[in-house]
Scaffold this active site. Structure first.
Site, PDB file in Angstrom:
ATOM      1  N   ASP A 282     -14.207  39.314 -26.082  1.00 18.97           N
ATOM      2  CA  ASP A 282     -14.798  40.640 -25.523  1.00 18.97           C
ATOM      3  C   ASP A 282     -14.971  40.828 -24.028  1.00 18.97           C
ATOM      4  O   ASP A 282     -16.041  41.162 -23.525  1.00 18.97           O
ATOM      5  CB  ASP A 282     -15.911  40.902 -26.390  1.00 18.97           C
ATOM      6  CG  ASP A 282     -16.613  42.442 -26.150  1.00 18.97           C
ATOM      7  OD1 ASP A 282     -15.416  43.396 -25.875  1.00 18.97           O
ATOM      8  OD2 ASP A 282     -17.353  43.013 -26.304  1.00 18.97           O
TER       9      ASP A 282
ATOM     10  N   ASP B 109     -18.456  30.095 -16.515  1.00 20.58           N
ATOM     11  CA  ASP B 109     -17.198  30.545 -16.860  1.00 20.58           C
ATOM     12  C   ASP B 109     -16.473  30.074 -18.021  1.00 20.58           C
ATOM     13  O   ASP B 109     -16.600  29.074 -18.390  1.00 20.58           O
ATOM     14  CB  ASP B 109     -16.280  30.089 -15.703  1.00 20.58           C
ATOM     15  CG  ASP B 109     -14.819  30.432 -15.545  1.00 20.58           C
ATOM     16  OD1 ASP B 109     -14.676  31.527 -15.213  1.00 20.58           O
ATOM     17  OD2 ASP B 109     -14.022  29.488 -16.003  1.00 20.58           O
TER      18      ASP B 109
ATOM     19  N   GLN C 184     -20.627  41.374 -10.059  1.00 26.34           N
ATOM     20  CA  GLN C 184     -20.181  42.712 -10.456  1.00 26.34           C
ATOM     21  C   GLN C 184     -21.360  43.477  -9.985  1.00 26.34           C
ATOM     22  O   GLN C 184     -22.515  43.291  -9.877  1.00 26.34           O
ATOM     23  CB  GLN C 184     -19.733  42.697 -11.771  1.00 26.34           C
ATOM     24  CG  GLN C 184     -20.950  42.277 -12.815  1.00 26.34           C
ATOM     25  CD  GLN C 184     -20.425  42.151 -14.293  1.00 26.34           C
ATOM     26  OE1 GLN C 184     -19.207  42.465 -14.438  1.00 26.34           O
ATOM     27  NE2 GLN C 184     -21.331  41.519 -15.070  1.00 26.34           N
TER      28      GLN C 184
ATOM     29  N   ASP D 177     -23.459  42.196 -23.151  1.00 25.76           N
ATOM     30  CA  ASP D 177     -24.349  43.319 -23.686  1.00 25.76           C
ATOM     31  C   ASP D 177     -24.999  43.120 -24.935  1.00 25.76           C
ATOM     32  O   ASP D 177     -25.886  43.788 -25.387  1.00 25.76           O
ATOM     33  CB  ASP D 177     -24.015  44.715 -23.456  1.00 25.76           C
ATOM     34  CG  ASP D 177     -22.480  44.867 -24.367  1.00 25.76           C
ATOM     35  OD1 ASP D 177     -22.365  43.896 -25.340  1.00 25.76           O
ATOM     36  OD2 ASP D 177     -21.502  45.288 -24.041  1.00 25.76           O
TER      37      ASP D 177
ATOM     38  N   HIS E 141     -17.505  48.350 -31.423  1.00 20.97           N
ATOM     39  CA  HIS E 141     -18.259  47.003 -32.083  1.00 20.97           C
ATOM     40  C   HIS E 141     -18.019  46.943 -33.439  1.00 20.97           C
ATOM     41  O   HIS E 141     -17.845  45.770 -33.844  1.00 20.97           O
ATOM     42  CB  HIS E 141     -19.467  47.068 -31.491  1.00 20.97           C
ATOM     43  CG  HIS E 141     -19.877  46.825 -29.878  1.00 20.97           C
ATOM     44  ND1 HIS E 141     -20.151  47.818 -29.102  1.00 20.97           N
ATOM     45  CD2 HIS E 141     -19.298  45.713 -29.075  1.00 20.97           C
ATOM     46  CE1 HIS E 141     -20.078  47.411 -27.719  1.00 20.97           C
ATOM     47  NE2 HIS E 141     -19.620  46.240 -27.924  1.00 20.97           N
TER      48      HIS E 141
ATOM     49  N   ASP F 211     -21.098  34.082 -21.295  1.00 21.77           N
ATOM     50  CA  ASP F 211     -20.845  34.983 -20.536  1.00 21.77           C
ATOM     51  C   ASP F 211     -21.199  34.645 -18.959  1.00 21.77           C
ATOM     52  O   ASP F 211     -22.251  34.032 -18.653  1.00 21.77           O
ATOM     53  CB  ASP F 211     -21.853  36.314 -20.989  1.00 21.77           C
ATOM     54  CG  ASP F 211     -21.466  37.544 -19.946  1.00 21.77           C
ATOM     55  OD1 ASP F 211     -20.758  38.522 -20.521  1.00 21.77           O
ATOM     56  OD2 ASP F 211     -21.569  37.813 -18.660  1.00 21.77           O
TER      57      ASP F 211
END
Length: 498
Positions: A361, A343, A235, A289, A265, A309
């Protein structure tokens, strides 16, 4: 002569496919819905190659000279196409027309080249069957090389703009080599050499200035000053800042604003956490994040948090960047936290761990690669990771802007046997935003929350669980891996507000 021209076939095939892949990737990045973008671009490109092949029959003289001219044009058009598309995206209403014009023009030019080269080779000692065999062998080898190197090397390490210029340079160098190697057979050879050298210089300058071109195009697309921009393997990550807030964008989509992310959050984490007393082992899917982790670390009973992630670059950035670690309070380096970069779909299938609370999320289901993480197939895998009393929460886009998308997530969770509690809250940067709590057993609304929350209370959650008339449940299909109806809902609903 034949060896050089066969090498030219190899370069043409490699560069041509790279331009096609760049256009598809760029369109997916800017327009979303990767399957639609790649399908239409491949179709337009192949059709245009057919048009070019057809018109090649009208070229009867000076075949090598025509080949050189076309090769120069392919280098110029293909090499500059991505920078043109990035620069005009926010400035014109007819972006798709420009996109398909450029990919169509590239396809026509590439379609002209191969037949011309075959006719040139026909004058050599090769028989026709040998020409066809060798040309298509080099063509397919070039295509294979391009398709393998593009995602593994060029996109993550060079980016789309620099890759485009790089292969434009290759096309132009082939034109120059032919010009000098067959100088005696070319009319107007001086003009051809000047043209080729001029285009080569232009493309080299573009290659050198690729980062500045990208920065300039992005600075026009974002209101605030860009303080960080980097492409990972997966990304484009951009941070912007003004006097009051820091914003994170992934592939052009806002992920949070530092002024109000606490609302998002707190609503994501605390209703589920407060609904159970014995939550010790927590799983977060997405959330690189570290902001959801920050909220979880407010509970002393939690012993272990596993965060899965895909993007290593993302989690490393939020571990090390001082601006970002101050925002997530260094949560990703807490000894209770284990970060796994892989993944989530495959990880969920392969792990045997059990968790008391699962936070999902992920980014919104704007394309099929993300949409698979909202399917009943994926939720079945997640259910296997949940203890009998575990709670699951999913961020589920806006029930106001995208009611079908929101209620589709709710229905998909119910389809795997989970009991659900949908709710929503207002986040100024996003508007009304939705979540779905799910569990194998009855859900109990929390009576108390941890102290010092900025937004969430017992009374506010009662309001969040109420859906007024304009956000009430609508009929949808279940999101399945083989149809990904959620992505279609999302594109349809969010497309109306863009």
């Amino acid at each position: 002569m034949p060896i050089l021209l066969l090498f030219a076939v190899f370069v043409i095939a490699t560069c041509g496919l790279i331009y096609e892949l760049i256009a598809g990737t760029l369109a997916s990045y800017l327009l979303g819905d990767s399957v639609t973008q790649f399908s239409t671009i491949i179709g337009v490109y192949l059709f245009s190659m057919g048009v070019g092949s057809y018109f090649s029959k009208f070229v009867e003289k000076e075949l090598l000279a025509w080949f050189v001219k076309i090769e120069i044009l392919v280098g110029l058009v293909g090499g500059t196409s991505s920078s043109i598309l990035f620069l005009v995206f926010d400035k014109v209403a007819s972006f798709r027309i420009i996109l398909y014009f450029l990919i169509g023009l590239t396809g026509v030019l590439v379609g002209l080249e191969i037949p011309l080269l075959m006719r040139v080779l026909e004058k050599s000692k090769f028989e026709f069957k040998e020409i066809v065999s060798k040309v298509f062998t080099f063509d397919y080898i070039g295509a294979l090389l391009a398709s393998v190197l593009f995602p593994l090397l060029f996109v993550p390490y060079m980016g789309l703009i620099r890759t485009s210029f790089f292969f434009g340079v290759f096309n132009t160098i082939v034109a120059l080599i032919v010009c000098y190697q067959f100088s005696d057979e070319l009319k107007h050879k001086i003009a051809l050499k000047i043209s080729a050298w001029s285009v080569l210089v232009l493309l080299v300058i573009g290659f050198i200035l690729s980062d500045k071109i990208m920065s300039w195009s992005e600075s026009m697309a974002y209101q605030d000053k860009i303080i960080f921009a980097k492409s990972s393997h997966y990304q484009r990550i951009i941070l912007t800042r003004n006097k009051r807030e820091l914003k994170l964008f992934l592939n052009g989509n806002l992920q949070f604003s530092s002024t109000d992310e606490y609302r998002y959050h707190e609503a994501l984490v605390h209703p589920g956490m407060a609904s159970r007393q014995a939550i010790k082992n927590v799983l977060i899917l997405g959330g690189g994040d570290g902001l959801a982790v920050r909220e979880l670390l407010k509970y002393s009973q939690i012993q272990h948090i596993t965060l899965v992630d895909l993007d290593t670059y993302m989690t490393d950035l939020f571990k090390k960047n001082p601006l970002l670690t101050s925002l997530n309070q260094g949560s990703l380096t807490n000894p209770k936290v284990k970060v796994i970069n892989t993944d989530a779909f495959q990880w969920a299938r392969n792990t045997n761990e059990q968790f008391d609370f699962v936070v999902i999320d992920f980014p919104d289901p704007s394309n099929f690669s993300v949409g698979k993480l909202y399917t009943n197939t994926f939720y079945r895998e997640v259910c296997k990771l949940m203890s009998d009393e575990a709670v699951l929460v999913v961020q589920s886009t806006s029930p106001y802007v995208a009611p079908k998308s929101f209620w589709c997530v709710n229905k998909t969770l119910q389809s795997v046997g989970l009991l659900t509690q949908p709710y929503h809250c207002y986040v100024p940067s996003f508007g009304e935003w939705g979540y779905v709590l799910a569990s194998k057993s009855a859900f109990h609304v929390a009576e108390t929350y941890v102290p010092d929350l900025k937004f969430l209370t017992k009374d506010s959650f009662k309001q969040m669980a109420y859906f007024p008339k304009d956000m009430q449940s609508v009929q949808t299909e279940t999101n399945k891996l083989n149809n990904q109806i959620l992505v279609h809902y999302f594109e349809e609903e969010w497309g109306k507000v863009q």
